[in-house]
Motif scaffolding. Sequence first.
Motif, PDB file in Angstrom:
ATOM      1  N   PRO A   7      -3.446  -0.571  -4.615  1.00  0.00           N
ATOM      2  CA  PRO A   7      -4.411  -0.959  -5.655  1.00  0.00           C
ATOM      3  C   PRO A   7      -3.748  -1.204  -7.007  1.00  0.00           C
ATOM      4  O   PRO A   7      -4.276  -1.955  -7.827  1.00  0.00           O
ATOM      5  CB  PRO A   7      -5.370   0.235  -5.714  1.00  0.00           C
ATOM      6  CG  PRO A   7      -4.585   1.380  -5.179  1.00  0.00           C
ATOM      7  CD  PRO A   7      -3.674   0.801  -4.146  1.00  0.00           C
ATOM      8  N   HIS A   8      -2.573  -0.575  -7.245  1.00  0.00           N
ATOM      9  CA  HIS A   8      -1.866  -0.821  -8.507  1.00  0.00           C
ATOM     10  C   HIS A   8      -1.414  -2.273  -8.593  1.00  0.00           C
ATOM     11  O   HIS A   8      -1.416  -2.871  -9.666  1.00  0.00           O
ATOM     12  CB  HIS A   8      -0.680   0.126  -8.658  1.00  0.00           C
ATOM     13  CG  HIS A   8       0.182   0.271  -7.440  1.00  0.00           C
ATOM     14  ND1 HIS A   8      -0.322   0.626  -6.204  1.00  0.00           N
ATOM     15  CD2 HIS A   8       1.519   0.103  -7.260  1.00  0.00           C
ATOM     16  CE1 HIS A   8       0.669   0.669  -5.319  1.00  0.00           C
ATOM     17  NE2 HIS A   8       1.774   0.351  -5.933  1.00  0.00           N
ATOM     18  N   LEU A  52       2.980 -10.318  -5.096  1.00  0.00           N
ATOM     19  CA  LEU A  52       2.450  -8.959  -4.928  1.00  0.00           C
ATOM     20  C   LEU A  52       1.665  -8.814  -3.624  1.00  0.00           C
ATOM     21  O   LEU A  52       1.601  -7.721  -3.059  1.00  0.00           O
ATOM     22  CB  LEU A  52       1.596  -8.576  -6.141  1.00  0.00           C
ATOM     23  CG  LEU A  52       2.373  -8.423  -7.454  1.00  0.00           C
ATOM     24  CD1 LEU A  52       1.424  -8.035  -8.588  1.00  0.00           C
ATOM     25  CD2 LEU A  52       3.484  -7.379  -7.322  1.00  0.00           C
ATOM     26  N   THR A  53       1.082  -9.911  -3.145  1.00  0.00           N
ATOM     27  CA  THR A  53       0.439  -9.861  -1.825  1.00  0.00           C
ATOM     28  C   THR A  53       1.481  -9.613  -0.751  1.00  0.00           C
ATOM     29  O   THR A  53       1.285  -8.782   0.150  1.00  0.00           O
ATOM     30  CB  THR A  53      -0.322 -11.173  -1.556  1.00  0.00           C
ATOM     31  OG1 THR A  53      -1.344 -11.344  -2.539  1.00  0.00           O
ATOM     32  CG2 THR A  53      -0.967 -11.146  -0.166  1.00  0.00           C
ATOM     33  N   GLY A  54       2.607 -10.339  -0.827  1.00  0.00           N
ATOM     34  CA  GLY A  54       3.690 -10.114   0.143  1.00  0.00           C
ATOM     35  C   GLY A  54       4.271  -8.722   0.036  1.00  0.00           C
ATOM     36  O   GLY A  54       4.533  -8.058   1.047  1.00  0.00           O
ATOM     37  N   ARG A  55       4.459  -8.242  -1.194  1.00  0.00           N
ATOM     38  CA  ARG A  55       4.991  -6.888  -1.403  1.00  0.00           C
ATOM     39  C   ARG A  55       4.023  -5.838  -0.873  1.00  0.00           C
ATOM     40  O   ARG A  55       4.435  -4.839  -0.281  1.00  0.00           O
ATOM     41  CB  ARG A  55       5.229  -6.677  -2.902  1.00  0.00           C
ATOM     42  CG  ARG A  55       5.928  -5.377  -3.281  1.00  0.00           C
ATOM     43  CD  ARG A  55       7.409  -5.451  -3.077  1.00  0.00           C
ATOM     44  NE  ARG A  55       8.068  -4.201  -3.440  1.00  0.00           N
ATOM     45  CZ  ARG A  55       9.376  -3.985  -3.343  1.00  0.00           C
ATOM     46  NH1 ARG A  55      10.172  -4.935  -2.901  1.00  0.00           N
ATOM     47  NH2 ARG A  55       9.911  -2.826  -3.685  1.00  0.00           N
ATOM     48  N   SER A  56       2.734  -6.087  -1.050  1.00  0.00           N
ATOM     49  CA  SER A  56       1.724  -5.153  -0.544  1.00  0.00           C
ATOM     50  C   SER A  56       1.749  -5.096   0.976  1.00  0.00           C
ATOM     51  O   SER A  56       1.649  -4.019   1.579  1.00  0.00           O
ATOM     52  CB  SER A  56       0.323  -5.567  -1.021  1.00  0.00           C
ATOM     53  OG  SER A  56       0.247  -5.581  -2.422  1.00  0.00           O
ATOM     54  N   TYR A  57       1.865  -6.261   1.588  1.00  0.00           N
ATOM     55  CA  TYR A  57       1.935  -6.307   3.059  1.00  0.00           C
ATOM     56  C   TYR A  57       3.160  -5.542   3.548  1.00  0.00           C
ATOM     57  O   TYR A  57       3.078  -4.758   4.508  1.00  0.00           O
ATOM     58  CB  TYR A  57       1.988  -7.755   3.535  1.00  0.00           C
ATOM     59  CG  TYR A  57       2.131  -7.895   5.025  1.00  0.00           C
ATOM     60  CD1 TYR A  57       1.025  -7.745   5.867  1.00  0.00           C
ATOM     61  CD2 TYR A  57       3.375  -8.152   5.601  1.00  0.00           C
ATOM     62  CE1 TYR A  57       1.163  -7.856   7.245  1.00  0.00           C
ATOM     63  CE2 TYR A  57       3.520  -8.272   6.970  1.00  0.00           C
ATOM     64  CZ  TYR A  57       2.418  -8.120   7.796  1.00  0.00           C
ATOM     65  OH  TYR A  57       2.550  -8.228   9.151  1.00  0.00           O
ATOM     66  N   ALA A  58       4.301  -5.758   2.879  1.00  0.00           N
ATOM     67  CA  ALA A  58       5.519  -5.045   3.261  1.00  0.00           C
ATOM     68  C   ALA A  58       5.353  -3.537   3.077  1.00  0.00           C
ATOM     69  O   ALA A  58       5.829  -2.733   3.898  1.00  0.00           O
ATOM     70  CB  ALA A  58       6.696  -5.557   2.431  1.00  0.00           C
ATOM     71  N   THR A  59       4.678  -3.138   2.006  1.00  0.00           N
ATOM     72  CA  THR A  59       4.434  -1.712   1.757  1.00  0.00           C
ATOM     73  C   THR A  59       3.562  -1.116   2.850  1.00  0.00           C
ATOM     74  O   THR A  59       3.806  -0.003   3.334  1.00  0.00           O
ATOM     75  CB  THR A  59       3.765  -1.522   0.384  1.00  0.00           C
ATOM     76  OG1 THR A  59       4.632  -2.051  -0.632  1.00  0.00           O
ATOM     77  CG2 THR A  59       3.493  -0.051   0.100  1.00  0.00           C
ATOM     78  N   GLY A  98       7.306 -13.466  -2.342  1.00  0.00           N
ATOM     79  CA  GLY A  98       6.269 -12.783  -1.579  1.00  0.00           C
ATOM     80  C   GLY A  98       6.401 -13.024  -0.094  1.00  0.00           C
ATOM     81  O   GLY A  98       6.223 -12.107   0.724  1.00  0.00           O
ATOM     82  N   PHE A  99       6.739 -14.275   0.272  1.00  0.00           N
ATOM     83  CA  PHE A  99       6.936 -14.597   1.689  1.00  0.00           C
ATOM     84  C   PHE A  99       8.107 -13.810   2.258  1.00  0.00           C
ATOM     85  O   PHE A  99       8.030 -13.271   3.377  1.00  0.00           O
ATOM     86  CB  PHE A  99       7.168 -16.099   1.838  1.00  0.00           C
ATOM     87  CG  PHE A  99       7.467 -16.537   3.245  1.00  0.00           C
ATOM     88  CD1 PHE A  99       6.451 -16.582   4.198  1.00  0.00           C
ATOM     89  CD2 PHE A  99       8.750 -16.902   3.617  1.00  0.00           C
ATOM     90  CE1 PHE A  99       6.726 -16.981   5.505  1.00  0.00           C
ATOM     91  CE2 PHE A  99       9.033 -17.303   4.910  1.00  0.00           C
ATOM     92  CZ  PHE A  99       8.017 -17.347   5.865  1.00  0.00           C
ATOM     93  N   MET A 100       9.206 -13.737   1.509  1.00  0.00           N
ATOM     94  CA  MET A 100      10.379 -12.989   1.985  1.00  0.00           C
ATOM     95  C   MET A 100      10.070 -11.500   2.099  1.00  0.00           C
ATOM     96  O   MET A 100      10.529 -10.839   3.043  1.00  0.00           O
ATOM     97  CB  MET A 100      11.556 -13.214   1.030  1.00  0.00           C
ATOM     98  CG  MET A 100      12.000 -14.670   0.924  1.00  0.00           C
ATOM     99  SD  MET A 100      12.412 -15.421   2.514  1.00  0.00           S
ATOM    100  CE  MET A 100      13.966 -14.600   2.854  1.00  0.00           C
ATOM    101  N   HIS A 152      13.605  -7.602   1.396  1.00  0.00           N
ATOM    102  CA  HIS A 152      13.011  -6.984   0.213  1.00  0.00           C
ATOM    103  C   HIS A 152      13.946  -6.991  -0.985  1.00  0.00           C
ATOM    104  O   HIS A 152      15.162  -6.917  -0.838  1.00  0.00           O
ATOM    105  CB  HIS A 152      12.631  -5.530   0.517  1.00  0.00           C
ATOM    106  CG  HIS A 152      11.799  -5.361   1.740  1.00  0.00           C
ATOM    107  ND1 HIS A 152      10.523  -5.837   1.832  1.00  0.00           N
ATOM    108  CD2 HIS A 152      12.078  -4.772   2.938  1.00  0.00           C
ATOM    109  CE1 HIS A 152      10.021  -5.544   3.025  1.00  0.00           C
ATOM    110  NE2 HIS A 152      10.950  -4.908   3.708  1.00  0.00           N
ATOM    111  N   MET A 153      13.336  -7.031  -2.171  1.00  0.00           N
ATOM    112  CA  MET A 153      14.078  -6.715  -3.389  1.00  0.00           C
ATOM    113  C   MET A 153      14.449  -5.235  -3.318  1.00  0.00           C
ATOM    114  O   MET A 153      13.624  -4.396  -2.953  1.00  0.00           O
ATOM    115  CB  MET A 153      13.219  -6.985  -4.623  1.00  0.00           C
ATOM    116  CG  MET A 153      12.900  -8.458  -4.860  1.00  0.00           C
ATOM    117  SD  MET A 153      14.349  -9.471  -5.213  1.00  0.00           S
ATOM    118  CE  MET A 153      14.687  -9.003  -6.907  1.00  0.00           C
TER     119      MET A 153
END
Length: 487
Positions: free
Chosen positions: A202-203, A234-241, A32-34, A40-41
């Motif tokens: 939200p997903h 998912l918090t990190g992924r959300s921020y990246a999104t 998440g941090f990365m 990104h993955m």
Amino acid sequence: MVISLLLLFPPPSSFFVTVMSILSCVSLANGGFMEAKGKHMQYSKFFNVSNKPNDQLIKLPSRTGMLIVYTPALLAGLSYSAIFPYRDLRIVMLVSVLTIHFFKRVNEVLFVHKYSGSMALDAAISIGLSYTISAMTMIYAQYLSREFREPAIDLKYIGIALFLIGIVGSFYHHNILSNLRKKGDREYRLPKGGLFDLVICPHYLFEIVEFIGVSCIAQTTYTFSFTLGTMFYLTGRSYATQEWYRSKFGESYMEMNGKNKQYAKFFDSATSSHKPKDHHKLASRNGMLLFYTPSFIVSLASFAIFPFRDARFLMVARLLTLHFFKRILEVLFVHKFSGFMMLNAAITIGLSYAVSTATMIYAQSLSQGFAEPSVDLKYVGVGMFLVGLSGNFYHHYLLSNLRKKGEREYKIPKGGLFDVVICPHYLFEIIGFIGVACVSQTPFAFSFALGTTFLLMGRSHATRNWYISKFGQEFHKDIKAIIPYLF
């Protein structure tokens, strides 16, 4: 430690499960941090956002890659009956929800999602292995816990409810995303509808709710560790999104500091295409009364609803009643309002406060009869609450005195802690809720205080940026958002 004994099975004497509990949480949190840092993955919209040249990546069609991600974990769930002949209710429930989760994901990949790109093979294998090993370890840890006494607080039925909320909410928002594109369309668009009007992922939020539900069913250390790591990832992924949408759509992607709740100075911060119609607006005073009145009624009603009341329960109920009573009085007699508020914001926040207040009081009622915590914080909590209440009122009073009668303009506040932070009233509100949590000493009260802290820190940061944009050089940049000299 006391909380873990109440909520969790003892950790099994398995070196593998112990190591996996640590590794799962740390590796997912690092992921998440990365993601937040931009590494990104390689799947979905981030396939081409990489430091590795695309010609060094083995690419798969996205649909094939996502099937590799979810199918092995589904097979692991389905194979449980052959591997573990021992079955009690809790382990059957755990295996069932994990199997349903991955079965749903496979079916979404096949029949719901619309794909427009590629996925790196190493990303598909890495994520697929992670999910499979995690699912198998969850089941194995549950199997090892079969000989232990059940936790004092049984959360498995709450877990089922959370899982169902999560899986339905996740599917609903995945369906909204799918319907953004017509057949053959490969362009990304800004999602709308459901909770997309409030958050961009939200997903992911509902997937977190799902896994919190799974943790409540299992009540093992490993499952909670995995869920915590998933939340970080998912918090990190959300921020990246969010950053990706902002870079792709620019100003059309709302405002940077959060699609701010439409009240106070942020009411007019929506873009022109998102400004509310008049019939969705309330006078700010009426909207703020909608914030606080339901919670005041809930806390007041608790004295009649719960006949068995110990000292700690009465203290929590009284502090919450006093807090919301003060807020109503401030709305009626202290604050000066100059604008409007979105009706949906007033209802959403009012319901949130009311449900949180009711849950805090209910959790307190359930804790009656248990042994008191070894460190009693309730009197420290009362002291913190009174400091928070007084400091919050004092700075609200200073804000009110900035305007003379009939004035509608915002001014830079001065006096008290306004000389070092722009939102000292939020700082003291946080102190007040930490005080309530110390009086309560229940997991929910501390979770609510932590959530309130993050919310008000974000709101303070947005407020500071708003003052900088409005007043420019007049606003001293060394004034922080909420924590003096730090943030």
